[in-house]
Design a protein around this motif. Structure first.
Motif, PDB file in Angstrom:
ATOM      1  N   GLY A  57       0.751  -1.248   0.000  1.00  0.00           N
ATOM      2  CA  GLY A  57       0.000   0.000   0.000  1.00  0.00           C
ATOM      3  C   GLY A  57       0.782   1.299   0.000  1.00  0.00           C
ATOM      4  N   PRO A  58       1.685   1.526   0.956  1.00  0.00           N
ATOM      5  CA  PRO A  58       2.292   2.852   1.039  1.00  0.00           C
ATOM      6  C   PRO A  58       3.201   3.208  -0.137  1.00  0.00           C
ATOM      7  CG  PRO A  58       3.156   1.406   2.766  1.00  0.00           C
ATOM      8  CD  PRO A  58       2.102   0.654   2.029  1.00  0.00           C
ATOM      9  N   ASN A  59       3.620   2.224  -0.921  1.00  0.00           N
ATOM     10  CA  ASN A  59       4.527   2.513  -2.030  1.00  0.00           C
ATOM     11  C   ASN A  59       3.845   2.472  -3.390  1.00  0.00           C
ATOM     12  OD1 ASN A  59       6.868   2.827  -0.411  1.00  0.00           O
ATOM     13  ND2 ASN A  59       6.888   0.634  -0.128  1.00  0.00           N
ATOM     14  N   TYR A  60       2.529   2.333  -3.420  1.00  0.00           N
ATOM     15  CA  TYR A  60       1.788   2.322  -4.677  1.00  0.00           C
ATOM     16  C   TYR A  60       1.688   3.746  -5.214  1.00  0.00           C
ATOM     17  CZ  TYR A  60      -2.235   2.228  -7.788  1.00  0.00           C
ATOM     18  OH  TYR A  60      -3.068   2.384  -8.858  1.00  0.00           O
ATOM     19  N   GLN A  61       1.986   3.922  -6.504  1.00  0.00           N
ATOM     20  CA  GLN A  61       1.874   5.234  -7.151  1.00  0.00           C
ATOM     21  C   GLN A  61       1.110   5.081  -8.446  1.00  0.00           C
ATOM     22  OE1 GLN A  61       5.802   6.722  -7.739  1.00  0.00           O
ATOM     23  NE2 GLN A  61       6.169   7.075  -5.581  1.00  0.00           N
ATOM     24  N   GLU A  62       0.303   6.111  -8.773  1.00  0.00           N
ATOM     25  CA  GLU A  62      -0.478   6.086 -10.006  1.00  0.00           C
ATOM     26  C   GLU A  62      -0.565   7.500 -10.567  1.00  0.00           C
ATOM     27  OE1 GLU A  62      -5.063   5.117 -11.386  1.00  0.00           O
ATOM     28  OE2 GLU A  62      -4.381   4.458  -9.428  1.00  0.00           O
ATOM     29  N   SER A  63      -0.475   7.610 -11.883  1.00  0.00           N
ATOM     30  CA  SER A  63      -0.607   8.901 -12.564  1.00  0.00           C
ATOM     31  C   SER A  63      -1.589   8.758 -13.725  1.00  0.00           C
ATOM     32  CB  SER A  63       0.734   9.379 -13.125  1.00  0.00           C
ATOM     33  OG  SER A  63       1.655   9.572 -12.089  1.00  0.00           O
ATOM     34  N   PRO A  64      -2.507   9.721 -13.874  1.00  0.00           N
ATOM     35  CA  PRO A  64      -3.420   9.660 -15.011  1.00  0.00           C
ATOM     36  C   PRO A  64      -2.683   9.926 -16.315  1.00  0.00           C
ATOM     37  CG  PRO A  64      -3.765  11.685 -13.775  1.00  0.00           C
ATOM     38  CD  PRO A  64      -2.747  10.876 -13.028  1.00  0.00           C
ATOM     39  N   PRO A  65      -3.285   9.569 -17.448  1.00  0.00           N
ATOM     40  CA  PRO A  65      -2.624   9.775 -18.739  1.00  0.00           C
ATOM     41  C   PRO A  65      -2.445  11.260 -19.041  1.00  0.00           C
ATOM     42  CG  PRO A  65      -4.679   8.536 -19.007  1.00  0.00           C
ATOM     43  CD  PRO A  65      -4.569   8.907 -17.581  1.00  0.00           C
ATOM     44  N   ASN A  66      -1.336  11.588 -19.666  1.00  0.00           N
ATOM     45  CA  ASN A  66      -1.106  12.953 -20.135  1.00  0.00           C
ATOM     46  C   ASN A  66      -1.387  12.955 -21.638  1.00  0.00           C
ATOM     47  OD1 ASN A  66      -0.287  15.485 -20.805  1.00  0.00           O
ATOM     48  ND2 ASN A  66       1.819  15.253 -20.140  1.00  0.00           N
ATOM     49  N   THR A  67      -2.515  13.521 -22.022  1.00  0.00           N
ATOM     50  CA  THR A  67      -2.930  13.512 -23.431  1.00  0.00           C
ATOM     51  C   THR A  67      -2.853  14.899 -24.065  1.00  0.00           C
ATOM     52  OG1 THR A  67      -5.246  13.826 -22.800  1.00  0.00           O
ATOM     53  CG2 THR A  67      -4.467  11.544 -23.057  1.00  0.00           C
ATOM     54  N   LEU A  68      -2.191  15.834 -23.391  1.00  0.00           N
ATOM     55  CA  LEU A  68      -2.135  17.214 -23.886  1.00  0.00           C
ATOM     56  C   LEU A  68      -0.885  17.495 -24.709  1.00  0.00           C
ATOM     57  CD1 LEU A  68      -3.242  19.197 -20.707  1.00  0.00           C
ATOM     58  CD2 LEU A  68      -4.641  18.437 -22.628  1.00  0.00           C
ATOM     59  N   ILE A  69      -1.008  18.462 -25.595  1.00  0.00           N
ATOM     60  CA  ILE A  69       0.142  18.991 -26.310  1.00  0.00           C
ATOM     61  C   ILE A  69       0.134  20.506 -26.101  1.00  0.00           C
ATOM     62  CG2 ILE A  69      -1.143  19.151 -28.494  1.00  0.00           C
ATOM     63  CD1 ILE A  69       1.569  18.549 -29.905  1.00  0.00           C
ATOM     64  N   ARG A  70       1.282  21.061 -25.773  1.00  0.00           N
ATOM     65  CA  ARG A  70       1.433  22.497 -25.542  1.00  0.00           C
ATOM     66  C   ARG A  70       2.281  23.076 -26.666  1.00  0.00           C
ATOM     67  NH1 ARG A  70       0.159  23.868 -20.281  1.00  0.00           N
ATOM     68  NH2 ARG A  70       1.414  25.753 -20.322  1.00  0.00           N
TER      69      ARG A  70
ATOM     70  N   ARG B 272      -3.983  21.804 -26.292  1.00  0.00           N
ATOM     71  CA  ARG B 272      -5.083  21.011 -26.839  1.00  0.00           C
ATOM     72  C   ARG B 272      -4.841  19.552 -26.505  1.00  0.00           C
ATOM     73  NH1 ARG B 272      -3.603  18.238 -31.478  1.00  0.00           N
ATOM     74  NH2 ARG B 272      -1.698  18.979 -32.466  1.00  0.00           N
ATOM     75  N   GLN B 273      -5.909  18.793 -26.617  1.00  0.00           N
ATOM     76  CA  GLN B 273      -5.771  17.360 -26.385  1.00  0.00           C
ATOM     77  C   GLN B 273      -5.223  16.708 -27.648  1.00  0.00           C
ATOM     78  OE1 GLN B 273      -9.362  15.226 -25.316  1.00  0.00           O
ATOM     79  NE2 GLN B 273      -8.178  13.935 -23.947  1.00  0.00           N
ATOM     80  N   ARG B 274      -4.130  15.972 -27.497  1.00  0.00           N
ATOM     81  CA  ARG B 274      -3.472  15.322 -28.632  1.00  0.00           C
ATOM     82  C   ARG B 274      -4.221  14.070 -29.056  1.00  0.00           C
ATOM     83  NH1 ARG B 274       2.871  13.970 -28.760  1.00  0.00           N
ATOM     84  NH2 ARG B 274       2.775  15.988 -27.773  1.00  0.00           N
ATOM     85  N   PHE B 275      -4.681  13.301 -28.096  1.00  0.00           N
ATOM     86  CA  PHE B 275      -5.431  12.080 -28.371  1.00  0.00           C
ATOM     87  C   PHE B 275      -6.345  11.810 -27.196  1.00  0.00           C
ATOM     88  CE2 PHE B 275      -0.940  11.263 -27.360  1.00  0.00           C
ATOM     89  CZ  PHE B 275      -1.051  10.751 -26.087  1.00  0.00           C
ATOM     90  N   THR B 276      -7.310  10.929 -27.373  1.00  0.00           N
ATOM     91  CA  THR B 276      -8.292  10.678 -26.317  1.00  0.00           C
ATOM     92  C   THR B 276      -7.943   9.489 -25.435  1.00  0.00           C
ATOM     93  OG1 THR B 276      -9.602   9.371 -27.853  1.00  0.00           O
ATOM     94  CG2 THR B 276     -10.182  11.701 -27.619  1.00  0.00           C
ATOM     95  N   ALA B 277      -7.160   8.562 -25.931  1.00  0.00           N
ATOM     96  CA  ALA B 277      -6.788   7.382 -25.152  1.00  0.00           C
ATOM     97  C   ALA B 277      -5.307   7.464 -24.794  1.00  0.00           C
ATOM     98  CB  ALA B 277      -7.049   6.108 -25.948  1.00  0.00           C
ATOM     99  N   GLY B 278      -5.016   7.493 -23.522  1.00  0.00           N
ATOM    100  CA  GLY B 278      -3.627   7.543 -23.071  1.00  0.00           C
ATOM    101  C   GLY B 278      -3.344   6.411 -22.109  1.00  0.00           C
ATOM    102  N   VAL B 279      -2.072   6.232 -21.810  1.00  0.00           N
ATOM    103  CA  VAL B 279      -1.690   5.188 -20.856  1.00  0.00           C
ATOM    104  C   VAL B 279      -1.587   5.789 -19.460  1.00  0.00           C
ATOM    105  CG1 VAL B 279      -0.511   3.737 -22.541  1.00  0.00           C
ATOM    106  CG2 VAL B 279       0.765   5.484 -21.351  1.00  0.00           C
TER     107      VAL B 279
END
Length: 117
Positions: free
Chosen positions: A14-27, A38-45
């Motif tokens: 538990g204490p070492n679990y990390q999660e990040s949402p997908p980054n689908t943006l382009i600047r 803007r959003q580059r794509f709709t499905a990210g990892v």
């Protein structure tokens, strides 16, 4: 598709679990003013990092699974549920697992993973 070995734990520490949402943006930088976004794509990892407490035998199983079964992490696998949502999920390694010796027959393994869309 390969499946997570049944002899390995299915819930990360538990204490070492990390999660990040997908980054689908382009600047895009502009000559003047704020950057356009803007959003580059709709499905990210989605990236995750699991930490497991393993025995020496389980480290060997994880190592064989990564190196042999997944061809050095190039294949995705099933058999683990998402730790937060408990949904059936397809994972893929983003880097090799790391193993840290903690004591007699106790190892900490860290597995950087991604969830495929």
């Amino acid at each position: 598709m390969p499946t997570w070995p049944g002899t390995l734990p299915t819930s990360p520490e538990g204490p070492n679990y990390q999660e990040s949402p997908p980054n689908t943006l382009i600047r895009t930088q502009m000559d003047a003013g704020p950057p356009k976004v803007r959003q580059r794509f709709t499905a990210g990892v989605r990236t995750l990092s699991f930490t497991w407490m393993l025995t020496k035998a389980q480290v060997a199983t994880l190592d064989t699974f990564y190196v042999t079964t997944l061809f050095g992490g190039s294949l995705s696998f099933d058999g683990l549920a998402h730790p937060r949502t408990l949904a059936a999920t397809t994972f893929r390694f983003t880097a090799p697992p790391t193993y840290v010796y903690l004591g007699p027959d106790v190892w900490r393994a860290t597995t950087p993973l991604e969830i495929l869309p």
